[in-house]
Design an enzyme around this catalytic site. Sequence first.
Site, PDB file in Angstrom:
ATOM      1  N   VAL A  30      66.172  33.747   5.758  1.00 26.06           N
ATOM      2  CA  VAL A  30      67.325  33.032   6.291  1.00 26.06           C
ATOM      3  C   VAL A  30      68.586  33.744   5.811  1.00 26.06           C
ATOM      4  O   VAL A  30      68.737  34.008   4.612  1.00 26.06           O
ATOM      5  CB  VAL A  30      67.300  31.571   5.790  1.00 26.06           C
ATOM      6  CG1 VAL A  30      68.524  30.821   6.268  1.00 26.06           C
ATOM      7  CG2 VAL A  30      66.021  30.877   6.233  1.00 26.06           C
ATOM      8  N   CYS A  31      69.492  34.057   6.722  1.00 23.74           N
ATOM      9  CA  CYS A  31      70.743  34.725   6.369  1.00 23.74           C
ATOM     10  C   CYS A  31      71.582  33.825   5.465  1.00 23.74           C
ATOM     11  O   CYS A  31      71.891  32.685   5.821  1.00 23.74           O
ATOM     12  CB  CYS A  31      71.525  35.061   7.629  1.00 23.74           C
ATOM     13  SG  CYS A  31      73.172  35.725   7.293  1.00 23.74           S
ATOM     14  N   ILE A  32      71.977  34.348   4.325  1.00 21.59           N
ATOM     15  CA  ILE A  32      72.715  33.549   3.339  1.00 21.59           C
ATOM     16  C   ILE A  32      74.070  33.082   3.862  1.00 21.59           C
ATOM     17  O   ILE A  32      74.442  31.909   3.681  1.00 21.59           O
ATOM     18  CB  ILE A  32      72.859  34.306   1.999  1.00 21.59           C
ATOM     19  CG1 ILE A  32      73.458  33.376   0.934  1.00 21.59           C
ATOM     20  CG2 ILE A  32      73.656  35.579   2.164  1.00 21.59           C
ATOM     21  CD1 ILE A  32      73.400  33.931  -0.464  1.00 21.59           C
TER      22      ILE A  32
ATOM     23  N   ALA B  15      73.590  30.468   6.567  1.00 20.86           N
ATOM     24  CA  ALA B  15      73.034  29.260   5.961  1.00 20.86           C
ATOM     25  C   ALA B  15      74.116  28.471   5.229  1.00 20.86           C
ATOM     26  O   ALA B  15      74.223  27.246   5.392  1.00 20.86           O
ATOM     27  CB  ALA B  15      71.897  29.623   5.013  1.00 20.86           C
TER      28      ALA B  15
END
Length: 130
Positions: free
Chosen positions: A77-79, A82
């Site tokens: 998941v892209c930080i 997110a």
Amino acid sequence: MKFGILINEGPYQHQAPDSAYQFTKAALEKGHEIFRVFFYHDGVNNATRLAVPPQDDRNITTQWQALAKEYNLDLVVCIAAAQRRGLLDENEAKRNSKDADNIAEGFRISGLGQLIEAGIQSDRLVVFGD
């Protein structure tokens, strides 16, 4: 063939996550390799453990979790995406002084470098959603 999967849309608002799941499942069943599944933009919402869809509807998060467990998939998941959407793992919640995390088991938060690596290491990067 080795695939990287990029999902840009959230569950229950777009067909992309379901299409990505069906594609990934079919590819694995045919013996292909999935290098990584990367969730970006609204696609990060596929990784929340707090969604409770109706009992007669599919739960895309648990579907991804089961597939990842069966095939040892890397669900990233892209930080940045997110954090913008309030999706945090335990470390990010602590770092940002939040009292809870909400990422589902089997997903992990990381940066865009993981997407770049998936594009480099895979024979094809398949994009689902805008």
